[in-house]
Design a protein around this motif. Structure first.
Motif, PDB file in Angstrom:
ATOM      1  N   VAL A  11       0.836  -1.205   0.000  1.00  0.00           N
ATOM      2  CA  VAL A  11       0.000   0.000   0.000  1.00  0.00           C
ATOM      3  C   VAL A  11       0.873   1.258   0.000  1.00  0.00           C
ATOM      4  CG1 VAL A  11      -1.682   1.342   1.325  1.00  0.00           C
ATOM      5  CG2 VAL A  11      -1.948  -1.135   1.107  1.00  0.00           C
ATOM      6  N   GLY A  12       0.578   2.141  -0.947  1.00  0.00           N
ATOM      7  CA  GLY A  12       1.311   3.403  -1.033  1.00  0.00           C
ATOM      8  C   GLY A  12       2.659   3.294  -1.710  1.00  0.00           C
ATOM      9  N   HIS A  13       2.962   2.134  -2.282  1.00  0.00           N
ATOM     10  CA  HIS A  13       4.272   1.927  -2.897  1.00  0.00           C
ATOM     11  C   HIS A  13       4.120   1.401  -4.321  1.00  0.00           C
ATOM     12  CE1 HIS A  13       6.465   2.501   0.884  1.00  0.00           C
ATOM     13  NE2 HIS A  13       5.529   1.774   1.463  1.00  0.00           N
ATOM     14  N   SER A  14       5.191   1.559  -5.059  1.00  0.00           N
ATOM     15  CA  SER A  14       5.322   0.948  -6.385  1.00  0.00           C
ATOM     16  C   SER A  14       6.371  -0.145  -6.242  1.00  0.00           C
ATOM     17  CB  SER A  14       5.752   1.991  -7.419  1.00  0.00           C
ATOM     18  OG  SER A  14       5.856   1.425  -8.693  1.00  0.00           O
ATOM     19  N   THR A  15       5.927  -1.415  -6.298  1.00  0.00           N
ATOM     20  CA  THR A  15       6.773  -2.551  -5.945  1.00  0.00           C
ATOM     21  C   THR A  15       7.025  -3.420  -7.165  1.00  0.00           C
ATOM     22  OG1 THR A  15       5.771  -2.548  -3.739  1.00  0.00           O
ATOM     23  CG2 THR A  15       7.061  -4.486  -4.366  1.00  0.00           C
ATOM     24  N   VAL A  16       8.289  -3.631  -7.503  1.00  0.00           N
ATOM     25  CA  VAL A  16       8.638  -4.493  -8.620  1.00  0.00           C
ATOM     26  C   VAL A  16       8.901  -5.903  -8.095  1.00  0.00           C
ATOM     27  CG1 VAL A  16      11.052  -3.704  -8.492  1.00  0.00           C
ATOM     28  CG2 VAL A  16      10.231  -4.854 -10.552  1.00  0.00           C
ATOM     29  N   PHE A  17       8.232  -6.892  -8.697  1.00  0.00           N
ATOM     30  CA  PHE A  17       8.380  -8.287  -8.305  1.00  0.00           C
ATOM     31  C   PHE A  17       9.443  -8.929  -9.199  1.00  0.00           C
ATOM     32  CE2 PHE A  17       4.345  -9.584  -5.894  1.00  0.00           C
ATOM     33  CZ  PHE A  17       4.112  -8.294  -5.447  1.00  0.00           C
ATOM     34  N   LEU A  53      -2.738 -11.559  -5.362  1.00  0.00           N
ATOM     35  CA  LEU A  53      -2.819 -10.176  -4.894  1.00  0.00           C
ATOM     36  C   LEU A  53      -3.700  -9.323  -5.797  1.00  0.00           C
ATOM     37  CD1 LEU A  53       0.955  -9.718  -4.005  1.00  0.00           C
ATOM     38  CD2 LEU A  53      -0.933  -9.729  -2.361  1.00  0.00           C
ATOM     39  N   VAL A  54      -3.633  -9.592  -7.100  1.00  0.00           N
ATOM     40  CA  VAL A  54      -4.427  -8.833  -8.084  1.00  0.00           C
ATOM     41  C   VAL A  54      -5.245  -9.847  -8.879  1.00  0.00           C
ATOM     42  CG1 VAL A  54      -4.349  -7.141  -9.945  1.00  0.00           C
ATOM     43  CG2 VAL A  54      -2.517  -7.173  -8.225  1.00  0.00           C
ATOM     44  N   PRO A  55      -6.463 -10.171  -8.427  1.00  0.00           N
ATOM     45  CA  PRO A  55      -7.253 -11.237  -9.063  1.00  0.00           C
ATOM     46  C   PRO A  55      -7.527 -11.009 -10.549  1.00  0.00           C
ATOM     47  CG  PRO A  55      -8.167 -10.670  -6.913  1.00  0.00           C
ATOM     48  CD  PRO A  55      -7.119  -9.646  -7.222  1.00  0.00           C
ATOM     49  N   THR A  56      -7.506  -9.769 -11.003  1.00  0.00           N
ATOM     50  CA  THR A  56      -7.775  -9.491 -12.418  1.00  0.00           C
ATOM     51  C   THR A  56      -6.516  -9.562 -13.268  1.00  0.00           C
ATOM     52  OG1 THR A  56      -7.485  -7.105 -12.037  1.00  0.00           O
ATOM     53  CG2 THR A  56      -9.721  -8.000 -11.834  1.00  0.00           C
ATOM     54  N   ALA A 105      -8.625  -2.914   1.468  1.00  0.00           N
ATOM     55  CA  ALA A 105      -9.306  -2.016   2.404  1.00  0.00           C
ATOM     56  C   ALA A 105      -8.338  -1.007   3.007  1.00  0.00           C
ATOM     57  CB  ALA A 105      -9.968  -2.838   3.506  1.00  0.00           C
ATOM     58  N   LEU A 106      -7.055  -1.320   3.007  1.00  0.00           N
ATOM     59  CA  LEU A 106      -6.056  -0.426   3.584  1.00  0.00           C
ATOM     60  C   LEU A 106      -5.615   0.671   2.614  1.00  0.00           C
ATOM     61  CD1 LEU A 106      -3.765  -3.054   5.376  1.00  0.00           C
ATOM     62  CD2 LEU A 106      -5.565  -1.627   6.389  1.00  0.00           C
ATOM     63  N   GLY A 107      -5.855   0.459   1.337  1.00  0.00           N
ATOM     64  CA  GLY A 107      -5.415   1.439   0.338  1.00  0.00           C
ATOM     65  C   GLY A 107      -4.985   0.728  -0.937  1.00  0.00           C
ATOM     66  N   SER A 108      -4.223   1.424  -1.754  1.00  0.00           N
ATOM     67  CA  SER A 108      -3.810   0.861  -3.040  1.00  0.00           C
ATOM     68  C   SER A 108      -2.318   1.059  -3.255  1.00  0.00           C
ATOM     69  CB  SER A 108      -4.590   1.512  -4.188  1.00  0.00           C
ATOM     70  OG  SER A 108      -4.281   2.898  -4.278  1.00  0.00           O
ATOM     71  N   GLY A 109      -1.813   0.339  -4.225  1.00  0.00           N
ATOM     72  CA  GLY A 109      -0.413   0.451  -4.610  1.00  0.00           C
ATOM     73  C   GLY A 109      -0.254  -0.122  -6.000  1.00  0.00           C
TER      74      GLY A 109
END
Length: 357
Positions: free
Chosen positions: A211-217, A232-235, A265-269
């Protein structure tokens, strides 16, 4: 009148004639001075580059606004030598409606806050840009099938520290093997670790860190990275593969780097999924950036002699002297071991061809 008289008259006419008497047709294009000035594009909109596919860029405009939309854009001619990658903040003009069949144009890139790079191998000085503007790297490894590779994780860590990106670690398939011995390799690092079994995936804990970050996997093929992204991202719909039982290698399933929005529910990222890699060259890395990530050790290292490598055999190294004197404590000693291991990973690079060393 003879023909000689006519010739004399003609000669007299030419005496009153010069180049200024010639009327030329103006050619605005030919006479226009050349200039390197480009349009300012003051009307350009700023968007997030979500992905790249065969020279076309997916760009998100009006992010989180009332008119959020994804458009397709091409690169302007003046940017042909500028790499445009997932995560870039692009300046876009042209048709930005996003309607089917429309095409915008990327005319500039906003200054990047970070740049994650790798090289083909350690001797290659040509960098490959992976993603821009990420502030976290989530390293995904498996406890088994395939076996975890400590050296590859070390390389990920070096690349993250060089880029100024915070590393995180996820160990999957812990139902197949105990990862304790592997994780002991990273004692002393400020590294948040998540563990996951096939049927128990801590998506809430991992999601909270996104949440609140841009995370590279990032991760080796077959470790379950795409499975984690889909959870994490069902779509997302990222393809998943399996590990070859003969070679022990995973099959590449993600063929391109793409940004996906994470919501909870906590936010987005933002989740930035990358293709699995089996090697990670460090030809571009500045070792000073590795030391800078260990702030308390970097302060002690200021007393080292010029050119000190800080490795175990370094003469008069202030870090080694502090450790031998017991000034670092158990935690500081573990941190120094981790620093030296990462610096050794960089020092073990083969010299580029032709250096004569």
């Amino acid at each position: 009148m003879s023909w000689l008289d006519d010739a004399d008259d003609l000669e007299d006419d030419f005496e009153d004639y010069d180049e200024s008497s010639v009327r030329s047709r103006p050619n605005p294009k030919a006479n226009r001075p050349r200039t390197k000035r480009r349009p300012a594009h003051e009307d350009a909109q700023i968007g997030r580059v979500l992905g790249v596919d065969r020279g076309r860029y997916s760009v998100l405009l009006d992010e989180d606004g009332d008119d959020e939309r994804t458009i397709t854009a091409a690169r302007a001619r003046e940017l042909r030598r500028t790499p445009i990658v997932t995560g870039d903040r692009a300046r876009v003009v042209g048709d930005t409606t996003g309607e089917q069949g429309t095409l915008g144009r990327i005319v500039g890139i906003v200054d990047r806050t970070s740049l994650l790079r790798r090289s083909a191998d350690d001797t290659d000085q040509v960098e490959r840009v992976i993603v821009a503007n990420a502030d976290q790297m989530l390293i995904v490894v498996a406890a088994a099938d395939p076996e975890p590779r400590e050296r590859l994780v070390d390389r990920y860590l070096v690349a993250a520290l060089d880029a100024g990106i915070r590393p995180l670690l996820v160990v999957t398939k812990t139902d197949l093997a105990d990862p304790s011995s592997f994780l002991g390799h990273f004692d002393g690092l400020d590294l948040e670790v998540f563990t996951s079994a096939r049927d128990v995936m801590p998506t809430e804990r991992i999601g909270a860190a996104l949440v609140g970050h841009s995370t590279v996997f990032v991760g080796h093929s077959g470790v379950g990275k795409s499975t984690l992204v889909n959870a994490l991202v069902p779509t997302a719909g990222r393809a998943t593969g399996h590990v070859n039982q003969v070679t022990g290698r995973g099959r590449h399933t993600s063929s391109s780097t793409v940004s996906l929005r994470y919501r909870s529910a906590l936010g987005s990222g933002w989740v930035i999924d990358t293709p699995g890699v089996r090697s990670f060259g460090l030809g571009h890395v500045d070792p000073a950036n590795i030391l800078a990530a260990f702030t308390e050790l970097a302060a002690i290292a200021e007393n080292c002699p010029r050119g000190c490598t800080h490795l175990a055999d370094a003469p008069d190294c202030a870090l080694i002297e502090a450790a031998d004197a017991g000034e670092l404590g158990e935690t500081g000693r573990a941190r120094l071991d981790s620093l030296q291991r990462l610096l050794q990973t960089f020092a073990d690079k083969p010299e580029p061809h032709g250096t004569g060393r």
